[in-house]
Design an enzyme around this catalytic site. Structure first.
Site, short mmCIF file in Angstrom:
data_model
loop_
_atom_site.label_atom_id
_atom_site.label_comp_id
_atom_site.label_asym_id
_atom_site.label_seq_id
_atom_site.Cartn_x
_atom_site.Cartn_y
_atom_site.Cartn_z
N LYS A 26 -16.49 0.62 10.96
CA LYS A 26 -15.12 -0.07 11.39
C LYS A 26 -14.89 -0.34 12.72
O LYS A 26 -14.46 -1.37 13.28
CB LYS A 26 -14.01 0.60 10.67
CG LYS A 26 -13.01 -0.13 10.36
CD LYS A 26 -12.18 0.74 9.32
CE LYS A 26 -12.69 0.45 7.89
NZ LYS A 26 -11.88 1.09 6.78
N ASN A 32 0.79 -1.28 0.28
CA ASN A 32 0.06 -0.27 0.09
C ASN A 32 0.82 1.25 -0.01
O ASN A 32 1.89 1.31 0.30
CB ASN A 32 -0.82 0.15 1.09
CG ASN A 32 -2.03 -0.91 1.13
OD1 ASN A 32 -2.15 -1.71 -0.14
ND2 ASN A 32 -2.76 -1.16 2.29
N ASP A 58 -5.66 -9.69 10.20
CA ASP A 58 -6.25 -8.35 10.40
C ASP A 58 -5.61 -7.84 11.96
O ASP A 58 -6.09 -8.47 13.03
CB ASP A 58 -7.50 -7.88 10.25
CG ASP A 58 -8.02 -6.63 10.25
OD1 ASP A 58 -7.57 -5.85 11.11
OD2 ASP A 58 -8.66 -6.26 9.48
O1 C5P Z 1 -9.78 -2.49 6.85
P1 C5P Z 1 -9.21 -1.40 6.68
O2 C5P Z 1 -7.46 -1.44 5.93
O3 C5P Z 1 -9.78 -0.14 5.92
O4 C5P Z 1 -8.65 -0.83 8.19
C1 C5P Z 1 -7.97 0.16 8.32
C2 C5P Z 1 -7.18 -0.21 9.95
O5 C5P Z 1 -7.15 -1.51 10.03
C3 C5P Z 1 -6.11 0.63 10.10
O6 C5P Z 1 -5.94 0.78 11.44
C4 C5P Z 1 -5.09 -0.48 9.77
O7 C5P Z 1 -3.90 -0.29 10.49
C5 C5P Z 1 -5.79 -1.53 10.46
N1 C5P Z 1 -5.45 -2.96 9.48
C6 C5P Z 1 -4.59 -3.99 10.38
N2 C5P Z 1 -4.34 -5.21 9.45
C7 C5P Z 1 -5.07 -5.13 8.39
C8 C5P Z 1 -5.63 -4.44 7.54
C9 C5P Z 1 -5.87 -3.25 8.50
O8 C5P Z 1 -4.10 -3.77 11.39
N3 C5P Z 1 -4.48 -6.45 7.74
#
Ligand code: C5P
Length: 424
Positions: A350, A220, A317
């Site tokens: 979220k 990313n 996650d």
């Molecule tokens: O799901 P999304 O990427 O939109 O969520 C963002 C939040 O989730 C951020 O705080 C990011 O650091 C965390 N995140 C995570 N592990 C992942 C994906 C997102 O900790 N695999």
């Protein structure tokens, strides 16, 4: 973080000597108010006025307010025999530079010593606070940014600059922090018990790189600036901070234990190894997917030009894992939501799907550049509502978040104490 009134009016600076360096900039007049605040709190202020500083405030006003001789000249024999640039630093408890001009910051970063201010700084043995002030293009210039990052990695405390209108009729990041803000930071520096002393914090930052083969990866976009600034701000407030970061072009923040990782799996493992902590902040832009198998050799182009199929699987996650109820769940877990539409609704969702306590939501769909930029516009979203934190620099947002967290734990502590008293 503009404040109209200092929140720490009762703390004394008795027996503290602050060496205040005033360099060139329109905001040098704000240094006069800072001198007044320090003296009112019982502190002693000795001032060095650079040649540029002298263009904006006079030695007479500085000496009248500080009640001390003002030092301006490296080659002044009288000053050198009576006190000297070495003693100016030795006899101070803290050095504060307001405003810190782009020129003085550059000299500090490169170790130049061609006037009294820069020579004293090169010989300094005391902690240094800088309040940069300059035109927003000067601030955004990669040269200044590199210089500032160098200073930060040497442990220099930076306050501001803030967003807003400038004397040159342009607007952006570059306005010097308000004297009350700088004064609060001076008080916080001398406060023995910092608000987050005794707290442990984990911060994830930067992107993750998921290898496809020895050469290629998917990842990313993330500079890590916001996450790194948060780690530094928590440490400034006294927390013991572990920063787990993906590949970034930033120096490790001073006073923060930094672990470098590449993949989401490594980030999760390093994050879990830091538990138990009281505060977990997931600011990393973790790749949602990783390769099912990593090719041992560089994937070659097909003769018929068919692109290779990407066989992906979902990454763990980290935020959701840390938020899951368990004996080691941190009492405060904070996630980020970078959204391009329906910012607040998505952020609220979220909170539930990830199971965290707060979400810092930022709009990355607007005209303002967020990725890699120094500024951000975020909302704090909690189960009980949201707060608009207004556009600010990433450093100011980090500091605001650290203070907000400190306030949260203070309130929790107060409530627990009240409950215990009621139960007795
Ligand atoms: O799901 P999304 O990427 O939109 O969520 C963002 C939040 O989730 C951020 O705080 C990011 O650091 C965390 N995140 C995570 N592990 C992942 C994906 C997102 O900790 N695999």
């Amino acid at each position: 973080m503009k404040k109209t009134k200092s929140s720490n009016n009762n703390q004394s600076l008795a027996n503290k000597t602050i060496l205040l360096i005033i360099s060139g900039g329109v905001s040098a007049y704000k240094a006069l108010e800072l001198i007044r605040l320090i003296r009112k709190a019982g502190g002693r202020v000795r001032c060095i006025l650079s040649k540029g500083g002298e263009q904006f405030v006079t030695p007479l006003s500085v000496s009248s307010l500080s009640g001390e001789q003002v030092y301006t000249d490296l080659w002044s024999l009288k000053d050198e025999t009576e006190i000297g640039h070495i003693r100016l630093s030795r006899e101070a408890d803290l050095i504060v530079i307001t405003p810190a001009s782009a020129n003085l910051i550059a000299k500090m970063a490169h170790g130049l010593a061609d006037d009294l201010a820069s020579t004293t700084l090169l010989a300094a043995d005391k902690p240094i606070i800088i309040a940069p002030a300059m035109n927003h293009m000067m601030w955004g210039n990669p040269a200044t940014q590199e210089n500032v990052q160098k200073l930060q990695s040497r442990g220099i405390i930076q306050i501001g600059p803030a967003m807003g209108e400038m004397a040159c009729n342009e607007s952006g990041i570059g306005r010097m922090a308000e004297p009350e803000d700088i004064f609060d930071n001076i008080l916080a520096f001398f406060r023995e018990e910092k608000p987050l002393s005794g707290y442990k914090a984990l911060v994830t930052s930067g992107p993750t790189y998921e290898p496809l083969d020895p050469v290629r990866f998917i990842g990313n976009r993330s500079s890590g600036k916001q996450g790194h600034a948060i780690a530094a701000a928590l440490a400034e407030q006294g927390a013991t901070v572990t920063l787990v970061t993906g590949p970034v072009a930033l120096p490790d923040p001073a006073g923060v234990h930094t672990i470098h990782v590449e993949t989401a799996a490594e980030m999760l493992e390093a994050a879990q190894n830091t538990l138990p902590v009281e505060i977990a902040i997931c600011a990393a832009a973790v790749s949602d997917w990783t390769a099912k198998t990593i090719s041992a050799h560089k994937i070659k182009k097909q003769e018929d030009n068919t692109p290779p199929a990407l066989n992906l699987k979902e990454n763990p996650d980290i935020l959701a894992t840390l938020s899951r109820p368990s004996a080691q769940r941190p009492p405060l877990v904070i996630g980020f939501a970078a959204e391009t539409e329906d910012l607040l609704d998505n952020a609220k969702n979220k909170l539930t799907t990830k199971g965290c306590d707060w979400i810092i939501a930022n709009d990355v769909g607007g005209n303002e550049k967020v990725f890699g930029s120094d500024k951000n516009h975020v909302y704090l979203v909690t189960k009980s509502g949201h707060e608009d934190w207004q556009p600010a620099s990433k450093n100011d947002i980090a500091r605001k978040l650290a203070l907000h967290i400190a306030g949260h734990f203070e309130e929790r502590h107060y409530k627990t104490t009240q409950k215990n008293i009621a139960a007795e």
